[in-house]
Design an enzyme around this catalytic site. Structure first.
Site, short mmCIF file in Angstrom:
data_model
loop_
_atom_site.label_atom_id
_atom_site.label_comp_id
_atom_site.label_asym_id
_atom_site.label_seq_id
_atom_site.Cartn_x
_atom_site.Cartn_y
_atom_site.Cartn_z
NE ARG A 1 -4.08 -1.84 10.45
CZ ARG A 1 -2.45 -1.22 9.92
NH1 ARG A 1 -2.97 0.06 9.67
NH2 ARG A 1 -2.04 -2.27 9.30
NE ARG B 1 6.74 -0.72 10.13
CZ ARG B 1 5.32 -0.74 8.96
NH1 ARG B 1 5.34 0.00 7.83
NH2 ARG B 1 4.63 -1.66 9.89
CE LYS C 1 -2.15 -1.41 3.77
NZ LYS C 1 -1.41 -2.63 4.38
NE ARG D 1 2.34 -5.25 11.35
CZ ARG D 1 3.75 -4.65 10.52
NH1 ARG D 1 5.20 -5.21 10.79
NH2 ARG D 1 3.26 -4.12 9.42
NE ARG E 1 7.40 -2.89 5.68
CZ ARG E 1 6.15 -2.92 5.24
NH1 ARG E 1 5.69 -2.59 4.52
NH2 ARG E 1 5.95 -3.31 6.22
P1 AMP Z 1 1.06 0.32 8.84
O1 AMP Z 1 2.47 1.04 8.73
O2 AMP Z 1 -0.26 0.45 8.21
O3 AMP Z 1 1.55 -0.83 8.59
O4 AMP Z 1 0.49 0.13 10.85
C1 AMP Z 1 1.93 -0.06 11.40
C2 AMP Z 1 1.69 -0.07 12.85
O5 AMP Z 1 0.32 1.15 13.51
C3 AMP Z 1 -0.36 -1.54 13.44
O6 AMP Z 1 0.00 -2.61 13.08
C4 AMP Z 1 -1.00 -0.52 13.93
O7 AMP Z 1 -0.16 -1.00 15.30
C5 AMP Z 1 -0.27 0.88 13.75
N1 AMP Z 1 -1.36 1.24 13.26
C6 AMP Z 1 -1.68 1.76 11.71
N2 AMP Z 1 -3.03 2.42 11.47
C7 AMP Z 1 -3.97 2.41 12.19
C8 AMP Z 1 -5.22 2.34 12.20
N3 AMP Z 1 -6.09 2.69 11.59
N4 AMP Z 1 -5.76 2.23 13.38
C9 AMP Z 1 -5.48 1.47 14.91
N5 AMP Z 1 -4.19 1.37 14.70
C10 AMP Z 1 -3.00 1.56 13.33
#
Ligand code: AMP
Length: 190
Positions: free
Chosen positions: A89, A134, A14, A146, A128
């Site tokens: 989400r 990260r 994404k 996740r 990654r």
């Molecule tokens: P991402 O970068 O989208 O993979 O998000 C990394 C982490 O950020 C996720 O595993 C969640 O802990 C948190 N996170 C990101 N977006 C959301 C969301 N919309 N709602 C809740 N937690 C989020």
């Protein structure tokens, strides 16, 4: 305004695709994960709170995430529209997004989902993790958690947008360029 929800499990690509699409369509890219990571880096209260959830691969509480998203949208109301990456989400967040956009007299134009098999995701995320810095990418059990949370809480949103005739699935396996072309084919037809 064109408001796109870029959807898919962690590691679907994404963020990578959003960076191309935002330039092509002149949209504001809001990645909730990136905003949290920025806050973690700058040791803000939001960052400290978010980190305790992110390190375990769990979702940050809805009210915190929704308030943050609202603030990001409010900063960019004069734009052509948004690419939402990593938000919504769950159904509560999807309702909040509808309400927010409605209050600005606009709406979600489409949810475009990148479809990728689970084992490909795990391998991509661990790879990654070798370079992204990260912590949630580097640990296999966090990566799997996740993906599990995605299926438990997030995947259901496919129905939410499908019922609104706004769901578009795109094959997320292939070269970055090929996938961008597939996404553009959908967006150009909206
Ligand atoms: P991402 O970068 O989208 O993979 O998000 C990394 C982490 O950020 C996720 O595993 C969640 O802990 C948190 N996170 C990101 N977006 C959301 C969301 N919309 N709602 C809740 N937690 C989020």
């Amino acid at each position: 305004m064109k408001n796109l929800v870029l959807f898919g499990p962690p590691g679907a690509g994404k963020g990578t695709q959003a960076t191309f699409l935002k330039d092509t369509y002149n949209l504001i890219h809001i990645s909730t994960g990136d905003v949290f990571r920025y806050n973690i880096k700058n040791k803000t209260d939001l960052g400290i709170l978010a980190k305790s959830f992110m390190d375990k691969g769990e979702l940050v509480p809805d009210h915190v995430t929704i308030d943050m998203l609202n603030a990001e949208v409010a900063k960019n109301l004069d734009s052509n529209g948004f690419i939402f990456d990593g938000f919504p989400r769950n159904t509560l967040q999807a309702d909040a997004l509808d309400e927010l956009l409605k209050s600005h007299e606009t709406e979600v134009s489409a949810m475009i989902a990148l479809e990728v098999d689970d084992e490909v995701l795990v391998q991509r995320l661990l790879k990654r993790g070798e370079t992204s810095g990260r912590p949630d990418d580097a640990n296999e059990s966090v990566v799997r958690n996740r993906i599990k949370i995605y299926y438990k809480q997030t995947a259901i949103l496919k129905n939410y947008y499908f019922d609104a005739s706004k769901y578009y699935g795109v094959n997320g396996v292939g070269s970055v360029e090929d996938i961008t072309e597939r996404l553009k084919a959908v967006i150009n037809n909206l």
